[in-house]
Write an enzyme that holds these catalytic residues in place. Structure first.
Site, PDB file in Angstrom:
ATOM      1  N   GLU A 287      11.710  98.035  57.492  1.00 30.71           N
ATOM      2  CA  GLU A 287      11.858  99.050  55.960  1.00 30.71           C
ATOM      3  C   GLU A 287      12.895  99.415  56.703  1.00 30.71           C
ATOM      4  O   GLU A 287      14.343  99.981  56.080  1.00 30.71           O
ATOM      5  CB  GLU A 287      11.625  99.879  55.420  1.00 30.71           C
ATOM      6  CG  GLU A 287      10.372  99.355  54.559  1.00 30.71           C
ATOM      7  CD  GLU A 287       9.980 100.032  53.643  1.00 30.71           C
ATOM      8  OE1 GLU A 287      10.091 101.493  53.404  1.00 30.71           O
ATOM      9  OE2 GLU A 287       9.332  99.944  51.884  1.00 30.71           O
ATOM     10  N   HIS A 308      -6.716  82.803  69.810  1.00 24.58           N
ATOM     11  CA  HIS A 308      -7.109  81.565  68.689  1.00 24.58           C
ATOM     12  C   HIS A 308      -6.233  81.614  68.151  1.00 24.58           C
ATOM     13  O   HIS A 308      -7.067  80.256  67.266  1.00 24.58           O
ATOM     14  CB  HIS A 308      -8.142  82.012  68.758  1.00 24.58           C
ATOM     15  CG  HIS A 308      -9.295  82.032  70.295  1.00 24.58           C
ATOM     16  ND1 HIS A 308      -9.779  81.550  71.350  1.00 24.58           N
ATOM     17  CD2 HIS A 308      -8.852  83.665  70.989  1.00 24.58           C
ATOM     18  CE1 HIS A 308     -10.096  81.968  72.301  1.00 24.58           C
ATOM     19  NE2 HIS A 308      -9.661  83.055  72.360  1.00 24.58           N
ATOM     20  N   LYS A 422      11.419  94.419  42.395  1.00 22.16           N
ATOM     21  CA  LYS A 422      10.906  95.436  41.528  1.00 22.16           C
ATOM     22  C   LYS A 422      11.623  95.405  39.990  1.00 22.16           C
ATOM     23  O   LYS A 422      10.747  95.732  38.949  1.00 22.16           O
ATOM     24  CB  LYS A 422      10.790  97.332  42.328  1.00 22.16           C
ATOM     25  CG  LYS A 422      10.191  97.634  43.005  1.00 22.16           C
ATOM     26  CD  LYS A 422      10.152  99.085  43.493  1.00 22.16           C
ATOM     27  CE  LYS A 422      10.036  99.302  44.274  1.00 22.16           C
ATOM     28  NZ  LYS A 422      10.163 100.860  44.832  1.00 22.16           N
TER      29      LYS A 422
HETATM   30  O1  LIG Z   1       5.791 107.524  47.921  1.00 20.19           O
HETATM   31  P1  LIG Z   1       5.837 106.399  46.692  1.00 20.19           P
HETATM   32  O2  LIG Z   1       7.306 107.134  46.165  1.00 20.19           O
HETATM   33  O3  LIG Z   1       5.333 105.525  46.235  1.00 20.19           O
HETATM   34  O4  LIG Z   1       6.299 104.827  47.376  1.00 20.19           O
HETATM   35  C1  LIG Z   1       6.065 104.325  48.414  1.00 20.19           C
HETATM   36  C2  LIG Z   1       6.516 102.791  49.303  1.00 20.19           C
HETATM   37  O5  LIG Z   1       7.216 102.039  48.555  1.00 20.19           O
HETATM   38  C3  LIG Z   1       8.969 102.380  48.694  1.00 20.19           C
HETATM   39  O6  LIG Z   1       9.185 103.130  48.505  1.00 20.19           O
HETATM   40  C4  LIG Z   1       8.855 100.879  48.932  1.00 20.19           C
HETATM   41  O7  LIG Z   1       8.241  99.618  49.522  1.00 20.19           O
HETATM   42  C5  LIG Z   1       8.296 102.635  50.678  1.00 20.19           C
HETATM   43  O8  LIG Z   1       9.248 103.155  51.323  1.00 20.19           O
HETATM   44  C6  LIG Z   1       7.365 103.702  50.385  1.00 20.19           C
HETATM   45  O9  LIG Z   1       7.077 104.143  51.355  1.00 20.19           O
END
Ligand SMILES: O=P(O)(O)OC[C@H]1O[C@](O)(CO)[C@@H](O)[C@@H]1O
Length: 445
Positions: A287, A308, A422
């Site tokens: 990320e 393996h 999303k």
């Molecule tokens: O704590 P939140 O806001 O639920 O986000 C969880 C995760 O989702 C993200 O925003 C996107 O994967 C991450 O950066 C973060 O760790």
């Protein structure tokens, strides 16, 4: 002070020692951006001084809350995804008995995780496991609106309220979220949950040393003071603009390798307890660095297991990889290879040797084979899988990640790309407000 050590003596081939030394001025500038807050994303640098600035009161509160949950609950379900789950999972797995889940007789509270997927069967089976059991919930979401944990929490909240009653359920629920904003903060206030705060200036993937990681780790029975102390030692040890600074050395070396065409870094462990450490590391670096069409691809393998399966590729596949091995100097227990009078498996030549010695020879042999095969190697050694060393390792990787992101020329502290899936999911599920996206995505199908 003892700290974990980085060895780059086997990283040379496509780069040399002087390539790394020549990175020092640039790496020092990147380090200064992290330490002085002068780079992109500088409003997310709250993690830099977390170990030294976490107050004793906060730690006491976390430990007291963990103790209360341990006293009252057979199971504590930690609900969260990404940075709101991986750090705790990594540390708990690294410190736990590998078969803890099957030892039903020891009476210790079991920490289980939810909200890190949308598996219907996973949730069904978890709810079945909790049926009639005394359980509590630690719900963790910085934004408070992430779909996966929100779904899991709805189901778990309903189950807990049915089993324990609304008031007791509220007492057995702890929320870790933003200080003021978000749906989870609002719900926690309305329901009267015990809460802990994720500071605005700490991103999810850098949050393991906040209550996000510390509370689940304490509930699992581990020493969070030692974890923080280890991290504080590494905080103090990673401020120098020098190649003796282990985080700077690692960041400079991996960027030198990247510039020399090594596009994938494989984090390897020779201890199965470190599997989730690799998962945590993948999020941290993936990320932070994978953006603007750039970034080292972070992959992870468990060795010797994956020798393996992936061993062939690593040894002889496209030469665009380098390997970083986390080496654990000592195991906790002693076990020797038994002698056998028939010796049908031909193993008597190692009879009497420690299993760990065999593992260490596998590690050394693998390192030499991969280096010979054109895979540069960075070795990171920690003395043992204990809280102090894991605290050091966590901070070491976080600090290196900030330096490395700036060396790469990206903002290491945002993750705009995560929103794409999303948006599509919301459009497909016809979330109100996404009508245009729904029409657009349907046209593509
Ligand atoms: O704590 P939140 O806001 O639920 O986000 C969880 C995760 O989702 C993200 O925003 C996107 O994967 C991450 O950066 C973060 O760790």
């Amino acid at each position: 002070m003892d700290t974990i050590k980085v060895n780059i003596s086997n990283a040379f081939g496509s780069i040399t020692e002087s390539t790394v030394s020549a990175m020092l001025p640039e790496a020092s500038e990147a380090l200064a951006k992290v330490d002085n807050g002068s780079g992109a994303g500088n409003d997310f640098l709250g993690w830099v001084k977390l170990p030294s600035e976490t107050t004793a009161d906060l730690v006491d509160d976390i430990i007291a809350t963990a103790e209360r949950l341990r006293k009252e609950c057979e199971y504590v379900v930690c609900v969260g995804i990404g940075g709101s789950y991986l750090g705790a999972k990594a540390v708990i797995e690294a410190l736990s008995d590998s078969f803890a889940a099957y030892r039903c007789d020891n009476g210790a509270t079991k920490v289980v995780f939810a909200g890190q997927n949308i598996g219907e069967d996973y949730m069904h089976e978890l709810l079945q496991l909790l049926d009639g059991k005394r359980f509590g919930i630690v719900v963790i979401s910085k934004s408070g609106t992430t779909t996966e944990p929100a779904i899991a929490f709805r189901l778990l909240k309903e189950k807990l309220e049915q089993q324990a009653g609304k008031q007791k359920a509220a007492e057995l629920t702890v929320a870790i979220t933003d200080a003021k904003r978000g749906a989870l903060r609002q719900l926690a206030t309305e329901e009267g949950y015990k809460t802990f705060v994720i500071a605005d200036n700490v991103g999810g993937r850098f949050s393991v040393l906040t209550p996000v990681g510390l509370l689940p780790i304490a509930v699992a029975g581990y020493d969070i003071r030692a974890l923080l102390n280890g991290a504080a030692e590494m905080e103090a040890a990673t401020t120098a603009a020098s190649l003796d600074n282990q985080s700077l050395l690692y960041a400079a070396t991996r960027n030198a390798l990247y510039r020399a065409g090594k596009k994938t870094e494989i984090l390897a462990n020779f201890n199965p307890k470190l599997h989730y450490f690799g998962e945590w590391w993948k999020q941290l670096y993936g990320e932070s660095e994978g953006k603007d069409g750039k970034g080292i691809f972070p992959a992870a393998v468990d060795l010797t297991t994956d020798l393996h399966s992936m061993g062939q590729w690593i040894q002889e596949g496209e030469r665009t990889i380098f390997e970083t091995v986390i080496s654990v100097a000592a195991s906790d227990h002693e076990l020797r290879v038994p002698a056998d009078s028939d010796n049908l498996d031909g193993l008597n030549y190692i009879a009497g040797k420690r299993i760990d010695e065999v593992n260490k020879m596998a590690e050394l042999g693998t390192r030499i084979a991969h280096v010979d095969g054109g895979v540069p190697n960075i070795q990171i050694t920690l003395p043992a899988l204990q809280e102090k060393w894991l605290g050091q390792l966590i901070y070491f990787f976080e600090k290196a990640c900030g330096i490395s992101g700036y060396l790469l020329g990206v903002n290491p502290f945002n993750q705009p790309g995560v929103e794409a899936y999303k948006r599509n999911m919301f459009a497909l599920l016809e979330k109100p407000g996404y009508e245009n996206e729904t029409a657009a995505i349907r046209a593509k199908m």
